[in-house]
Design a protein around this motif. Structure first.
Motif, PDB file in Angstrom:
ATOM      1  N   THR A   1      -2.436   5.425   2.054  1.00 57.69           N
ATOM      2  CA  THR A   1      -3.516   5.782   0.942  1.00 57.69           C
ATOM      3  C   THR A   1      -4.518   4.666   0.831  1.00 57.69           C
ATOM      4  O   THR A   1      -3.796   3.288   1.218  1.00 57.69           O
ATOM      5  CB  THR A   1      -3.107   6.178  -0.373  1.00 57.69           C
ATOM      6  N   ALA A   2      -5.852   4.587   0.784  1.00 63.39           N
ATOM      7  CA  ALA A   2      -6.655   3.411   0.807  1.00 63.39           C
ATOM      8  C   ALA A   2      -7.781   3.788  -0.114  1.00 63.39           C
ATOM      9  O   ALA A   2      -8.861   3.740   0.030  1.00 63.39           O
ATOM     10  CB  ALA A   2      -7.174   3.234   2.272  1.00 63.39           C
ATOM     11  N   PRO A   3      -7.131   3.543  -1.415  1.00 58.24           N
ATOM     12  CA  PRO A   3      -8.093   3.604  -2.505  1.00 58.24           C
ATOM     13  C   PRO A   3      -9.238   2.554  -2.778  1.00 58.24           C
ATOM     14  O   PRO A   3      -8.884   1.596  -2.246  1.00 58.24           O
ATOM     15  CB  PRO A   3      -7.334   3.958  -3.764  1.00 58.24           C
TER      16      PRO A   3
ATOM     17  N   PRO B   1       0.867  -1.328   0.005  1.00 61.16           N
ATOM     18  CA  PRO B   1      -0.083   0.061   0.041  1.00 61.16           C
ATOM     19  C   PRO B   1       0.938   1.286  -0.099  1.00 61.16           C
ATOM     20  O   PRO B   1       1.968   1.300   0.599  1.00 61.16           O
ATOM     21  CB  PRO B   1      -0.701  -0.090   1.433  1.00 61.16           C
ATOM     22  N   LEU B   2       0.353   2.271  -0.667  1.00 62.68           N
ATOM     23  CA  LEU B   2       1.268   3.495  -0.770  1.00 62.68           C
ATOM     24  C   LEU B   2       0.971   4.459   0.158  1.00 62.68           C
ATOM     25  O   LEU B   2      -0.169   4.639   0.632  1.00 62.68           O
ATOM     26  CB  LEU B   2       0.835   4.080  -2.159  1.00 62.68           C
ATOM     27  N   ARG B   3       2.073   4.887   0.914  1.00 63.88           N
ATOM     28  CA  ARG B   3       2.016   5.748   2.054  1.00 63.88           C
ATOM     29  C   ARG B   3       2.313   7.241   1.689  1.00 63.88           C
ATOM     30  O   ARG B   3       3.457   7.114   0.863  1.00 63.88           O
ATOM     31  CB  ARG B   3       2.936   5.352   3.151  1.00 63.88           C
TER      32      ARG B   3
ATOM     33  N   ASP C   1       9.192  -1.180  -1.760  1.00 60.76           N
ATOM     34  CA  ASP C   1       9.308  -0.615  -0.351  1.00 60.76           C
ATOM     35  C   ASP C   1       9.456   0.458  -0.212  1.00 60.76           C
ATOM     36  O   ASP C   1       8.687   1.606   0.517  1.00 60.76           O
ATOM     37  CB  ASP C   1      10.359  -1.397   0.461  1.00 60.76           C
ATOM     38  N   ARG C   2      10.717   1.127  -1.012  1.00 66.80           N
ATOM     39  CA  ARG C   2      10.857   2.360  -0.901  1.00 66.80           C
ATOM     40  C   ARG C   2      10.212   3.630  -1.567  1.00 66.80           C
ATOM     41  O   ARG C   2       9.898   4.454  -1.314  1.00 66.80           O
ATOM     42  CB  ARG C   2      12.306   2.581  -1.288  1.00 66.80           C
ATOM     43  N   LEU C   3       9.646   3.165  -2.706  1.00 66.71           N
ATOM     44  CA  LEU C   3       8.665   3.963  -3.523  1.00 66.71           C
ATOM     45  C   LEU C   3       7.375   4.235  -2.677  1.00 66.71           C
ATOM     46  O   LEU C   3       6.803   5.095  -2.594  1.00 66.71           O
ATOM     47  CB  LEU C   3       8.331   3.431  -4.778  1.00 66.71           C
ATOM     48  N   THR C   4       6.923   2.954  -1.989  1.00 64.61           N
ATOM     49  CA  THR C   4       5.664   3.366  -1.402  1.00 64.61           C
ATOM     50  C   THR C   4       5.807   4.065  -0.145  1.00 64.61           C
ATOM     51  O   THR C   4       4.799   4.150   0.458  1.00 64.61           O
ATOM     52  CB  THR C   4       4.744   1.658  -1.339  1.00 64.61           C
ATOM     53  N   ASP C   5       7.117   4.122   0.207  1.00 62.37           N
ATOM     54  CA  ASP C   5       7.067   4.987   1.755  1.00 62.37           C
ATOM     55  C   ASP C   5       7.452   6.449   1.062  1.00 62.37           C
ATOM     56  O   ASP C   5       8.514   7.029   0.908  1.00 62.37           O
ATOM     57  CB  ASP C   5       8.507   4.527   2.242  1.00 62.37           C
ATOM     58  N   ASP C   6       6.357   7.059   0.783  1.00 59.50           N
ATOM     59  CA  ASP C   6       6.232   8.387   0.506  1.00 59.50           C
ATOM     60  C   ASP C   6       7.032   8.601  -0.476  1.00 59.50           C
ATOM     61  O   ASP C   6       7.776   9.718  -0.481  1.00 59.50           O
ATOM     62  CB  ASP C   6       6.422   9.336   1.717  1.00 59.50           C
TER      63      ASP C   6
ATOM     64  N   ASP D   1       0.132  -0.483 -10.019  1.00 60.39           N
ATOM     65  CA  ASP D   1       1.047  -1.639  -9.553  1.00 60.39           C
ATOM     66  C   ASP D   1       0.254  -2.415  -8.509  1.00 60.39           C
ATOM     67  O   ASP D   1       0.260  -3.846  -8.343  1.00 60.39           O
ATOM     68  CB  ASP D   1       2.397  -1.339  -9.005  1.00 60.39           C
ATOM     69  N   ALA D   2      -0.595  -1.788  -7.609  1.00 63.98           N
ATOM     70  CA  ALA D   2      -1.515  -2.423  -6.547  1.00 63.98           C
ATOM     71  C   ALA D   2      -2.568  -2.895  -6.950  1.00 63.98           C
ATOM     72  O   ALA D   2      -3.469  -3.347  -6.236  1.00 63.98           O
ATOM     73  CB  ALA D   2      -1.420  -1.288  -5.487  1.00 63.98           C
ATOM     74  N   GLY D   3      -2.898  -2.836  -8.398  1.00 60.68           N
ATOM     75  CA  GLY D   3      -4.124  -3.434  -8.877  1.00 60.68           C
ATOM     76  C   GLY D   3      -5.234  -2.519  -9.015  1.00 60.68           C
ATOM     77  O   GLY D   3      -6.321  -2.783  -9.220  1.00 60.68           O
ATOM     78  N   HIS D   4      -5.295  -1.341  -8.850  1.00 61.48           N
ATOM     79  CA  HIS D   4      -6.147  -0.197  -8.739  1.00 61.48           C
ATOM     80  C   HIS D   4      -6.439   0.236 -10.169  1.00 61.48           C
ATOM     81  O   HIS D   4      -5.387   0.217 -11.023  1.00 61.48           O
ATOM     82  CB  HIS D   4      -6.226   0.840  -7.858  1.00 61.48           C
ATOM     83  N   GLU D   5      -7.412   0.566 -10.531  1.00 60.78           N
ATOM     84  CA  GLU D   5      -7.781   1.212 -11.769  1.00 60.78           C
ATOM     85  C   GLU D   5      -7.602   2.751 -11.348  1.00 60.78           C
ATOM     86  O   GLU D   5      -7.764   2.811 -10.112  1.00 60.78           O
ATOM     87  CB  GLU D   5      -9.146   1.177 -11.959  1.00 60.78           C
ATOM     88  N   VAL D   6      -7.061   3.835 -11.950  1.00 62.71           N
ATOM     89  CA  VAL D   6      -6.847   5.118 -11.787  1.00 62.71           C
ATOM     90  C   VAL D   6      -7.650   6.040 -12.341  1.00 62.71           C
ATOM     91  O   VAL D   6      -7.700   5.826 -13.714  1.00 62.71           O
ATOM     92  CB  VAL D   6      -5.199   5.305 -11.704  1.00 62.71           C
ATOM     93  N   GLU D   7      -8.312   6.694 -11.806  1.00 65.87           N
ATOM     94  CA  GLU D   7      -8.810   7.974 -12.405  1.00 65.87           C
ATOM     95  C   GLU D   7      -8.602   9.137 -12.352  1.00 65.87           C
ATOM     96  O   GLU D   7      -8.278   9.645 -10.903  1.00 65.87           O
ATOM     97  CB  GLU D   7     -10.494   7.924 -11.901  1.00 65.87           C
ATOM     98  N   TYR D   8      -7.811   9.785 -13.121  1.00 70.60           N
ATOM     99  CA  TYR D   8      -6.738  10.832 -12.787  1.00 70.60           C
ATOM    100  C   TYR D   8      -7.349  12.172 -13.686  1.00 70.60           C
ATOM    101  O   TYR D   8      -7.616  12.140 -14.899  1.00 70.60           O
ATOM    102  CB  TYR D   8      -5.464  10.271 -13.490  1.00 70.60           C
ATOM    103  N   VAL D   9      -7.644  13.154 -13.024  1.00 69.79           N
ATOM    104  CA  VAL D   9      -8.032  14.365 -13.540  1.00 69.79           C
ATOM    105  C   VAL D   9      -6.942  15.601 -13.598  1.00 69.79           C
ATOM    106  O   VAL D   9      -6.546  15.757 -12.406  1.00 69.79           O
ATOM    107  CB  VAL D   9      -9.413  14.827 -13.098  1.00 69.79           C
TER     108      VAL D   9
END
Ligand code: 5CA
Ligand code: ZN
Length: 412
Positions: free
Chosen positions: A32-34, A18-20, A364-369, A71-79
């Motif tokens: 984050t908890a999308p 999970p991305l922090r 690990d490092r990228l998801t750590d802020d 990467d975490a399997g979400h779809e992303v809706e970006y505006v």
């Protein structure tokens, strides 16, 4: 508006994290908890000059968020918006004796080209202020009707202002005290000293037509929108409330994101506008913030024309943490070019050390802020080991190439 072309993102093996992220409102790093669809709004450019490295750094930081959610399997809706009518754009057009619509169109086209070259994944909705004017006017009418907005006491130009106390929460996003807010408001497009306002911190929602300025008919009277409400309306229409990330550079912490949130919350009656307010640090040159008004700009398009590879620009900007203010230097670029060459040499080898641990540490490092400096170290270590021929895994070079492509957007 037309957006830009996407590049394919390889799927990579292993367990995503999970991305922090650091949230300016709470002042803390939180996960984050999308939901299935992660929703992100990033403030776009005001197109009166070409994309400089400060813009690039900010959009690259949010590109990492996009990639980590994928990467975490979400779809992303970006505006993303384009502030294609506002004072700075009109002032520049006037200075250069140019049609402001042509200036906006040309600079937006160049921005798209730069983003595509940098392999920034495009937004799904790329929305201009001008095309949003009917919805913005409707929103301002609604704010007037609910008492969250009022007409200024000025018979010639009865502009509409936002009562900053309307939600009872003003200040929660930036956490700045009133003195700081007043100073920043004066520096960043606000008008705290304008006579006729109920309070210096009330912000412009609708500017009545002035001689020589563009304006649009509306039930509010002929005019044009204020800046902050543009982003409130575009975000609410495409993403609704409580979306995952509202982003931009740290110069948007106040006033822009504070008012965008307050306007949107007054409009929707819902809180919060965004769950995270994420801000990238300022890129400077020779110790000063790179900005159009100072004129100390290094343009992405100029560097590209000189033959600088966009992949090297990514690595140069990722060598510093996205939240830290940092300076652009020739040395930073040269180090990034050397790193890119080393990584390319390593992934071209027939074998290397196994990739699994390296990819896990990269995540690990990228998801750590978005700790890119330490993420780059992880790939450096793998490349060094591979180049000293210490590995025999024939799958590893391809796996590393794909992970670097998917997570860092760097094409090796
Ligand atoms: N159109 C508005 C946002 S709605 C705007 O701020 N446009 S801008 O063109 O001025 O900036 C575009 C983005 O680049 C913003 O997120 C801003 O915070 C960011 N930015 C501007 N200058 C720098 C810089 N020197 N370093 C990092 N980011 C920057
Ligand atoms: Zn904005």
């Amino acid at each position: 508006m037309q957006t830009w072309a996407s590049t394919a993102v390889p799927r990579i093996p292993g367990q995503p994290r999970p991305l922090r992220l650091y949230d300016s409102a709470s002042g803390s790093v939180r996960p984050t908890a999308p939901g299935r669809v992660a929703r992100m709004y990033v403030c776009g450019i005001t197109p009166y000059d070409a994309t400089h490295l400060g813009h690039a750094a900010t959009y690259l930081a949010f590109d990492l968020i996009h990639r980590l959610w994928l990467d975490a399997g979400h779809e992303v809706e970006y505006v993303q918006n384009v502030t294609d009518v506002d004072d700075p754009l009109l002032e520049r057009a006037e200075r250069d004796q140019q049609d402001w619509t042509v200036l906006a169109m040309c600079e937006t086209a160049l921005f798209r080209e730069d983003m595509e070259a940098l392999r920034v994944l495009p937004p799904h909705h790329y929305v201009g202020a001008v095309e949003s004017i009917p919805s913005i006017a409707e929103a301002v009418e609604k704010l007037l009707a609910s008492g969250a907005a009022y007409r200024i006491d000025d018979p010639q130009y009865p502009d509409v202002y936002f009562d900053h106390t309307a939600t009872g929460r003003f200040g929660y996003e930036s956490n700045y005290d009133e003195k700081t807010m007043l100073t920043l408001s004066a520096e960043r497009g606000g008008d705290p000293d304008r006579p006729g306002k109920r309070h210096p911190l009330d912000a412009l929602l609708w500017r009545m037509a002035r001689e020589g300025e563009p304006s649009w008919p509306s039930p509010l009277g002929e005019g044009r929108p204020g800046w902050h409400v543009e982003c409130s309306v575009i975000a609410l229409e495409r993403l609704g409330t409580g979306f995952d990330v509202q982003g931009g550079g740290s110069d948007l912490i106040f006033p822009h994101h504070e008012y965008s949130a307050a306007h949107a919350e007054a409009l929707s009656g819902d809180y919060p506008f965004a769950r995270f307010y994420v801000h990238a640090g300022m890129i400077g040159l020779d110790g000063e913030k790179m900005s159009k008004s100072k004129g100390n700009l290094v343009f992405v398009s100029k560097l590209r024309a000189q033959g600088v590879e966009p992949a090297a620009l990514r690595l140069a900007l990722f060598a510093g943490h996205y939240r830290s203010d940092r300076s652009w230097t020739q040395q930073l670029l040269e180090q990034a070019q050397a790193r890119l060459a080393r990584w390319r040499e390593a992934v071209a080898l027939p074998a290397g050390p196994p990739a699994e641990d390296t990819i896990a540490r990269l995540r690990d490092r990228l998801t750590d802020d978005l700790d890119t400096p330490r993420a780059l170290d992880v790939i450096d270590a793998w490349a060094s080991a591979a180049l000293t021929r210490s590995g025999t895994d024939t799958e590893a070079p391809r796996a590393i190439r794909e992970a670097v492509d998917a997570l860092l957007g760097v094409d090796l």
